[in-house]
Design a protein around this motif. Structure first.
Motif, PDB file in Angstrom:
ATOM      1  N   GLY A 139       0.821  -1.209   0.000  1.00 20.26           N
ATOM      2  CA  GLY A 139       0.000   0.000   0.000  1.00 20.26           C
ATOM      3  C   GLY A 139       0.854   1.258   0.000  1.00 20.26           C
ATOM      4  N   ILE A 140       1.946   1.243   0.774  1.00 23.75           N
ATOM      5  CA  ILE A 140       2.856   2.396   0.815  1.00 23.75           C
ATOM      6  C   ILE A 140       3.484   2.607  -0.561  1.00 23.75           C
ATOM      7  N   ALA A 141       3.939   1.516  -1.174  1.00 24.54           N
ATOM      8  CA  ALA A 141       4.578   1.605  -2.493  1.00 24.54           C
ATOM      9  C   ALA A 141       3.627   2.200  -3.532  1.00 24.54           C
ATOM     10  N   MET A 142       2.344   1.827  -3.459  1.00 24.73           N
ATOM     11  CA  MET A 142       1.352   2.339  -4.425  1.00 24.73           C
ATOM     12  C   MET A 142       1.240   3.861  -4.372  1.00 24.73           C
ATOM     13  N   ASN A 143       1.369   4.437  -3.170  1.00 26.34           N
ATOM     14  CA  ASN A 143       1.289   5.899  -3.046  1.00 26.34           C
ATOM     15  C   ASN A 143       2.338   6.593  -3.908  1.00 26.34           C
ATOM     16  N   PHE A 144       3.543   6.030  -3.916  1.00 19.54           N
ATOM     17  CA  PHE A 144       4.638   6.654  -4.671  1.00 19.54           C
ATOM     18  C   PHE A 144       4.483   6.395  -6.167  1.00 19.54           C
ATOM     19  N   ALA A 145       4.098   5.172  -6.525  1.00 18.06           N
ATOM     20  CA  ALA A 145       3.871   4.870  -7.942  1.00 18.06           C
ATOM     21  C   ALA A 145       2.759   5.761  -8.499  1.00 18.06           C
ATOM     22  N   ASN A 146       1.714   5.990  -7.687  1.00 18.30           N
ATOM     23  CA  ASN A 146       0.604   6.858  -8.111  1.00 18.30           C
ATOM     24  C   ASN A 146       1.090   8.273  -8.406  1.00 18.30           C
ATOM     25  N   ALA A 147       2.148   8.691  -7.703  1.00 21.62           N
ATOM     26  CA  ALA A 147       2.691  10.044  -7.874  1.00 21.62           C
ATOM     27  C   ALA A 147       3.816  10.081  -8.908  1.00 21.62           C
ATOM     28  N   GLY A 148       4.050   8.956  -9.573  1.00 20.54           N
ATOM     29  CA  GLY A 148       5.077   8.912 -10.620  1.00 20.54           C
ATOM     30  C   GLY A 148       6.491   8.743 -10.103  1.00 20.54           C
ATOM     31  N   ILE A 149       6.641   8.274  -8.859  1.00 27.68           N
ATOM     32  CA  ILE A 149       7.971   8.101  -8.251  1.00 27.68           C
ATOM     33  C   ILE A 149       8.347   6.616  -8.285  1.00 27.68           C
ATOM     34  N   PRO A 150       9.488   6.251  -8.872  1.00 33.37           N
ATOM     35  CA  PRO A 150       9.892   4.836  -8.928  1.00 33.37           C
ATOM     36  C   PRO A 150      10.118   4.254  -7.531  1.00 33.37           C
ATOM     37  N   VAL A 151       9.688   2.998  -7.349  1.00 28.60           N
ATOM     38  CA  VAL A 151       9.794   2.334  -6.042  1.00 28.60           C
ATOM     39  C   VAL A 151      10.420   0.952  -6.207  1.00 28.60           C
ATOM     40  N   THR A 152      11.414   0.674  -5.383  1.00 27.98           N
ATOM     41  CA  THR A 152      11.977  -0.675  -5.305  1.00 27.98           C
ATOM     42  C   THR A 152      11.466  -1.325  -4.035  1.00 27.98           C
ATOM     43  N   MET A 153      10.848  -2.496  -4.172  1.00 25.97           N
ATOM     44  CA  MET A 153      10.331  -3.215  -3.006  1.00 25.97           C
ATOM     45  C   MET A 153      11.270  -4.366  -2.668  1.00 25.97           C
ATOM     46  N   LEU A 154      11.579  -4.496  -1.373  1.00 27.42           N
ATOM     47  CA  LEU A 154      12.495  -5.545  -0.949  1.00 27.42           C
ATOM     48  C   LEU A 154      11.812  -6.568  -0.057  1.00 27.42           C
ATOM     49  N   ALA A 170       4.949  -0.245 -14.005  1.00 27.72           N
ATOM     50  CA  ALA A 170       6.297  -0.110 -14.553  1.00 27.72           C
ATOM     51  C   ALA A 170       7.224   0.650 -13.598  1.00 27.72           C
ATOM     52  N   LEU A 171       6.628   1.440 -12.701  1.00 24.97           N
ATOM     53  CA  LEU A 171       7.418   2.188 -11.718  1.00 24.97           C
ATOM     54  C   LEU A 171       7.811   1.328 -10.516  1.00 24.97           C
ATOM     55  N   LEU A 172       7.241   0.126 -10.428  1.00 26.14           N
ATOM     56  CA  LEU A 172       7.502  -0.774  -9.301  1.00 26.14           C
ATOM     57  C   LEU A 172       8.460  -1.881  -9.712  1.00 26.14           C
ATOM     58  N   SER A 173       9.493  -2.052  -8.927  1.00 27.47           N
ATOM     59  CA  SER A 173      10.422  -3.163  -9.170  1.00 27.47           C
ATOM     60  C   SER A 173      10.674  -3.874  -7.848  1.00 27.47           C
ATOM     61  N   GLY A 174      11.185  -5.100  -7.933  1.00 29.08           N
ATOM     62  CA  GLY A 174      11.424  -5.874  -6.719  1.00 29.08           C
ATOM     63  C   GLY A 174      12.858  -6.364  -6.624  1.00 29.08           C
ATOM     64  N   THR A 175      13.286  -6.605  -5.395  1.00 27.81           N
ATOM     65  CA  THR A 175      14.615  -7.152  -5.172  1.00 27.81           C
ATOM     66  C   THR A 175      14.622  -7.991  -3.904  1.00 27.81           C
ATOM     67  N   THR A 176      15.603  -8.879  -3.801  1.00 28.00           N
ATOM     68  CA  THR A 176      15.763  -9.668  -2.571  1.00 28.00           C
ATOM     69  C   THR A 176      17.108  -9.364  -1.910  1.00 28.00           C
ATOM     70  N   THR A 177      17.782  -8.334  -2.411  1.00 27.52           N
ATOM     71  CA  THR A 177      19.073  -7.988  -1.811  1.00 27.52           C
ATOM     72  C   THR A 177      19.140  -6.500  -1.466  1.00 27.52           C
ATOM     73  N   TYR A 178      19.654  -6.214  -0.296  1.00 29.38           N
ATOM     74  CA  TYR A 178      19.772  -4.832   0.179  1.00 29.38           C
ATOM     75  C   TYR A 178      20.702  -3.996  -0.691  1.00 29.38           C
ATOM     76  N   ASP A 179      21.666  -4.644  -1.368  1.00 30.58           N
ATOM     77  CA  ASP A 179      22.632  -3.900  -2.191  1.00 30.58           C
ATOM     78  C   ASP A 179      21.940  -3.082  -3.283  1.00 30.58           C
ATOM     79  N   ASP A 180      20.741  -3.503  -3.702  1.00 27.62           N
ATOM     80  CA  ASP A 180      20.025  -2.792  -4.758  1.00 27.62           C
ATOM     81  C   ASP A 180      19.393  -1.493  -4.264  1.00 27.62           C
ATOM     82  N   LEU A 181      19.556  -1.191  -2.979  1.00 28.40           N
ATOM     83  CA  LEU A 181      18.983   0.037  -2.421  1.00 28.40           C
ATOM     84  C   LEU A 181      20.037   1.120  -2.246  1.00 28.40           C
ATOM     85  N   ALA A 182      21.211   0.916  -2.838  1.00 23.23           N
ATOM     86  CA  ALA A 182      22.341   1.825  -2.617  1.00 23.23           C
ATOM     87  C   ALA A 182      22.090   3.240  -3.116  1.00 23.23           C
TER      88      ALA A 182
END
Length: 706
Positions: free
Chosen positions: A311-326, A363-375
């Motif tokens: 739900g938090i991620a959707m707020n940013f995607a709705n505003a056009g801000i890219p979000v990486t979910m871990l 398309a603004l939402l991506s996923g990762t399983t590693t913290y390194d992708d949040l650098a």
């Protein structure tokens, strides 16, 4: 060309057309200066023989936002808006309203008083006065029905919702296809006016109450009684509009004015106007100023792809801000992203989004399983299990991988943000961002400042909230912050009342009749009783002195009665239904617990006692929060409770409600029950020091400054 001196309203004459331009930023509020400017403009145009037509328009991106609400509390109201509109409507030269943007409230009433109206297809107009507990008071209830069909006019006035101008063909004489065509279309329209049809006064239109129209009134009245329970103004709006069909225009205006004052002098109007200002005041804080820089937020990460994280991620995607979910497990990540897509697809099915918008947001939402992708993220929001050890592990890792200057935020709803910040090397970058569930729907965001949170981080988060369409309220650190700290005594007393002999349905009935969307027992069942159980287990130091605390609720959870999700909690639920069914077994459990704990059950628990013990204790806790400086002002608490907990806006929030009742009355009632309930009352129902002090001073929460 001639010009008239008025900073709020411009005046020019060119090629026989006098143009009166409202230019009072930010919204052309119809202040005294604007009203005077409109009258001066009309009078100048009428006395100028070179003028054959008059245009009223705006230099801003909107026509007018309506009345200057700050004038409601007094000041020089002359000339009042009805006088201005009378001058416009009775002008002996054609007056054309040209709307380059929205017109709301008095702004639309100005346009309705003109002889012609021009705008563009993408524009919206509305009469939102009902949201302030009042009704249109400058002829809106009389002129709009004369130009729009009965159902449209009634719906606009009773709901206050904006309406597309393309749905109002009777209101607008010309609707340009694009804003950029408005000027040329206006010139052509003015050129087409001739002496025979150039003055069309809305007031000259006669309406009659036919059987068909009466049917519309009956239907809207029935719907309004159900939808607007507790509000005063909506039914008065219907009464005023009816006057357009049953009275002569002048009599209809008088009737409207009488009903307007009836509305204005109600606690509902005071509450709704208080809340209007409270929401705006929430953004005015002393922790930063105009010179404080903001950090750039162009890329965000969310830790946890569960219901809250998604739900938090959707707020940013709705505003056009890219979000990486871990998520640490790919399966959990895939499940979270699939749930987000499902939510978007459901919105598309309801017509709220196009399929193209769904794909753009996904398309603004991506996923990762590693913290390194949040650098490289600018902001990371942790939304993991509500346990301090888990939060600390996450923040220790983020401290290592995130770039310098990244804001590290926790979505914790109860835990100590100072303790979380202390496990990092950059406590100045740590803040609490407490979203309310469902996070993609609820408007409230508690922004929790820790001891070391820097001013630029606070400012960035408060401004970011607007970008993602949240109402942010800045609060300090304590258990539960403001909202959840205050809900604790509310739930505690509800459960104690059950132990003493009240039924869940009696307690819920009293509080829903007060205006809460659901009572505490229904709310507990919906959230899951196990959640409260775990909180109580973690807070034994706070509650162990009272062995009766949550006793019945604990037994329910131990019997696997966790609420709706298990089909039974304080109530029973049939499969697939959210309708609570009273269960005698719950009363039996309460009876057994009362006997075990030495609590005498009684059958004389009144509705007043329930209201005082649940609601007044909540208000009392709010007083403690104010005294401690956890909230900067009482109106901030009201915003949190209306947007976060469904407190009825027609009561303005708990602190405004207390001010309306009178703090002396709150103290007296709490003291009465504190005495009546013996040791338990002395333990939990004693009025706070601030509440007693303000009551003795005959002051109010609204006047309190820390």
């Amino acid at each position: 060309m001639t010009e008239m001196e008025n900073k709020a309203v411009g005046y020019t004459v060119q090629q026989g057309v006098a143009t009166i331009t409202m230019q009072s930023a930010p919204v052309n509020a119809l202040s005294r200066a604007v009203r005077v400017g409109l009258i001066d403009g009309i009078e100048s145009a009428l006395s100028d023989d070179s003028v054959s037509a008059i245009v009223i328009t705006s230099s801003l991106a909107l026509f007018s936002g309506g009345a200057d609400i700050s004038e409601f509390s007094g000041g020089d109201l002359s000339p009042n808006l009805p006088e201005v509109l009378d001058k416009i409507e009775n002008a002996t030269k054609p007056v054309v309203a040209v709307l380059p943007g929205p017109a709301f409230g008095g702004g639309l009433e100005v346009a309705l008083a003109c002889h012609h109206r021009i705008t563009f297809a993408g524009n919206q107009v509305g009469l939102p006065e009902v949201n302030l507990g009042i009704l249109p008071g400058a002829g809106g209830t009389q002129r709009l029905p004369r130009l729009a069909d009965p159902a449209t006019a009634l719906t606009m006035i009773v709901t206050g919702k904006p309406t597309s101008v393309v749905k109002l063909p009777g209101v607008f004489d010309k609707i340009s296809d694009k804003p950029e065509h408005l000027l040329e279309d206006t010139k052509q329209y003015l050129a087409s006016l001739n002496a025979e049809n150039c003055i069309k006064r809305t007031s000259d239109i006669t309406l009659t109450m036919s059987e068909e129209v009466q049917g519309v009134f009956d239907a809207v009245t029935a719907q309004t009684k159900k939808a607007a329970r507790g509000f005063f103004a909506p039914l008065k709006c219907i009464e005023a509009v009816k006057g357009a069909y049953t009275l002569a225009f002048e009599d209809g205006l008088k009737h409207e004015g009488k009903l307007f004052m009836e509305c204005m002098n109600t606690p509902q109007a005071r509450a709704q106007q208080h809340f209007f200002f409270a929401e705006r005041a929430a953004g005015h804080v002393s922790d930063f100023d105009k010179s404080t820089p903001e950090r750039s937020i162009e890329k965000v990460a969310v830790i946890g792809a569960g219901t809250m994280g998604g739900g938090i991620a959707m707020n940013f995607a709705n505003a056009g801000i890219p979000v990486t979910m871990l998520e640490l497990k790919q399966e959990a990540l895939d499940k979270g992203l699939a749930l987000i897509r499902k939510n978007y697809e459901n919105s598309a099915k309801k017509g709220k989004l196009t399929q193209e918008q769904v794909e753009t947001r996904m398309a603004l939402l991506s996923g990762t399983t590693t913290y390194d992708d949040l650098a490289d993220v600018d902001l990371v929001i942790e939304a993991v299990f509500e346990k301090m050890e888990v939060k600390k592990t996450v923040f220790t890792t983020l401290d290592k991988v995130c770039k310098p200057g990244a804001i590290l935020a926790s979505n914790t709803s109860t835990l100590d943000v100072n303790e979380i910040a202390a496990c990092t090397s950059r406590p100045q970058d740590v803040i609490g961002l407490h979203f309310f569930s469902p996070a993609n729907v609820m408007k409230l965001l508690e922004v929790v400042k820790a001891e070391d949170t820097s001013a630029d981080v606070i400012k960035t988060c408060m401004k970011l909230a607007k970008r993602i369409k949240k109402v942010a309220v800045l609060v300090g650190v304590c258990f539960g912050f403001v909202g959840n700290r205050m809900i604790e005594p509310y739930g505690r007393e509800a459960n104690r009342l059950l132990l003493e002999g009240a039924s869940p349905e009696q307690v819920d009935r009293v509080l829903t009749q007060f205006g809460m969307p659901m009572g505490p027992f229904t709310m507990g069942d919906m959230a899951g009783l196990d959640i409260g159980y775990y909180v109580r287990q973690s807070r034994q130091a706070f509650i162990s002195h009272d062995p009766t605390y949550g006793a019945v609720a604990d037994r329910l959870v131990e019997k696997d009665r966790n609420g709706l999700k298990t089909g039974r909690g304080a109530y029973l639920y049939e499969a697939g239904s959210r309708v609570p069914i009273p269960d005698p077994e719950v009363l039996e459990i309460a009876k057994q617990e009362a006997a075990r704990l030495g609590v005498t059950q009684r059958d004389d628990i009144s509705d007043e006692e329930i209201l005082v013990r649940c609601l007044y204790t909540l208000i009392n806790e709010g007083a403690c929060i104010l005294e401690e400086g956890i909230a900067a002002k009482s109106s901030d608490i009201d915003v949190i409770y209306v947007y976060g907990y469904g407190f009825p806006v027609y009561r303005g929030g708990p602190m405004q409600y207390a001010d309306e009742v009178g703090l002396g009355e709150i103290v007296d009632k709490l003291s009465t029950y504190a005495e009546r309930l013996g040791d338990y009352g002395k333990m939990w129902l004693q009025p706070s020091d601030l509440l007693i002090k303000l009551a003795q001073e005959r002051s109010s929460f609204a006047k309190f400054k820390n």
